[in-house]
Scaffold this motif. Structure first.
Motif, mmCIF file in Angstrom:
data_model
loop_
_atom_site.group_PDB
_atom_site.id
_atom_site.type_symbol
_atom_site.label_atom_id
_atom_site.label_comp_id
_atom_site.label_asym_id
_atom_site.label_seq_id
_atom_site.Cartn_x
_atom_site.Cartn_y
_atom_site.Cartn_z
ATOM 1 N N ASP A 64 0.858 -1.274 0.004
ATOM 2 C CA ASP A 64 0.074 -0.131 -0.102
ATOM 3 C C ASP A 64 0.920 1.192 0.051
ATOM 4 O O ASP A 64 1.464 1.651 1.054
ATOM 5 C CB ASP A 64 -0.982 0.061 1.148
ATOM 6 C CG ASP A 64 -1.791 1.165 1.298
ATOM 7 O OD1 ASP A 64 -1.569 2.210 0.922
ATOM 8 O OD2 ASP A 64 -2.938 0.900 2.032
ATOM 9 N N LEU A 67 0.099 4.038 2.604
ATOM 10 C CA LEU A 67 0.437 3.626 3.892
ATOM 11 C C LEU A 67 1.874 3.650 4.055
ATOM 12 O O LEU A 67 2.341 4.241 5.109
ATOM 13 C CB LEU A 67 -0.329 2.368 4.342
ATOM 14 C CG LEU A 67 -0.001 1.786 5.594
ATOM 15 C CD1 LEU A 67 -0.650 2.425 6.887
ATOM 16 C CD2 LEU A 67 -0.750 0.292 5.787
ATOM 17 N N TRP A 172 -8.119 2.555 11.132
ATOM 18 C CA TRP A 172 -7.134 1.457 10.535
ATOM 19 C C TRP A 172 -7.158 0.231 11.582
ATOM 20 O O TRP A 172 -7.237 -0.774 10.978
ATOM 21 C CB TRP A 172 -5.757 1.843 10.301
ATOM 22 C CG TRP A 172 -5.627 2.567 9.117
ATOM 23 C CD1 TRP A 172 -6.216 2.816 8.229
ATOM 24 C CD2 TRP A 172 -4.696 3.858 9.146
ATOM 25 N NE1 TRP A 172 -5.710 3.799 7.243
ATOM 26 C CE2 TRP A 172 -4.962 4.534 7.885
ATOM 27 C CE3 TRP A 172 -3.807 4.357 10.077
ATOM 28 C CZ2 TRP A 172 -4.123 5.495 7.512
ATOM 29 C CZ3 TRP A 172 -2.894 5.405 9.771
ATOM 30 C CH2 TRP A 172 -3.181 6.011 8.445
#
Length: 191
Positions: A64, A67, A172
């Motif tokens: 990701d 991220l 998250w």
């Protein structure tokens, strides 16, 4: 996995293990201040981790990108701005170092041995503990510096860390739990 990547992964695993051990011994010894050597090893290991963001962006590594960028941008900001700041206690610095090092100590075995399901489960389970510790202490350190800095460029950057680590972390965390559950259930299906 290429030889250079494998070497970097082993180096990071060993380096983060050294950071964790040195941080624990530092705390147990009653010494408050992380040594220059500990901080240099931390930076070296973090730069290896941050280089993975470039590999993700180039399509050479799955992950990701947003991220990865956020995590490593925040770590480097912590390293260069908040951790050396007089408003941030050495206890907070040690907690940040411990959270980072434990996270990576349990991530790299999965990277090195992706075919081992138990390592994947451990990798996903570890942040259930280290993420709140790391994100919380990073947010606290950013807040402490935010309250005293007169640097108008740092104010929004530090404020963003507080917002992302607290607000984003809350959002998250359920997904992190889901990854552990999925990993454990996948392991059971394989039997």
């Amino acid at each position: 996995m290429g030889a250079i990547t494998t070497t970097l992964n082993w180096t990071a695993l060993i380096g983060w293990t050294v950071v964790a051990v040195m941080t624990v011994f530092l705390h147990l010894s009653g010494d408050d201040t992380p040594s220059g050597e500990l901080m240099k090893i931390t930076l070296f290991c973090e730069l290896i981790c941050a280089s993975e963001t470039l590999k993700i962006a180039a399509g050479l590594l799955r992950g990701d990108l947003a991220l990865s960028f956020t995590v490593h941008y925040t770590r480097l900001l912590m390293y260069f701005v908040t951790m050396p700041h007089s408003e941030v206690s050495t206890t907070v610095v040690k907690m940040i170092l411990l959270a980072w090092s434990l996270t990576e100590m349990f991530r790299y075995p999965m990277v090195l041995f992706p075919e081992v399901p138990l390592l994947r489960t451990i990798r996903y389970a570890t942040p259930l503990i280290t993420f709140p510790l790391g994100a919380g202490t990073e947010a606290y350190a950013a807040y402490k510096v935010l309250m005293v800095t007169e640097n108008m460029l740092l104010k929004p950057v530090l404020g963003l860390v507080v917002l992302i680590n607290v607000g984003g972390g809350t959002l998250w965390y359920p997904g992190m739990i889901h990854k552990v559950v999925r990993s454990v259930s996948g392991k059971k299906k394989a039997k």
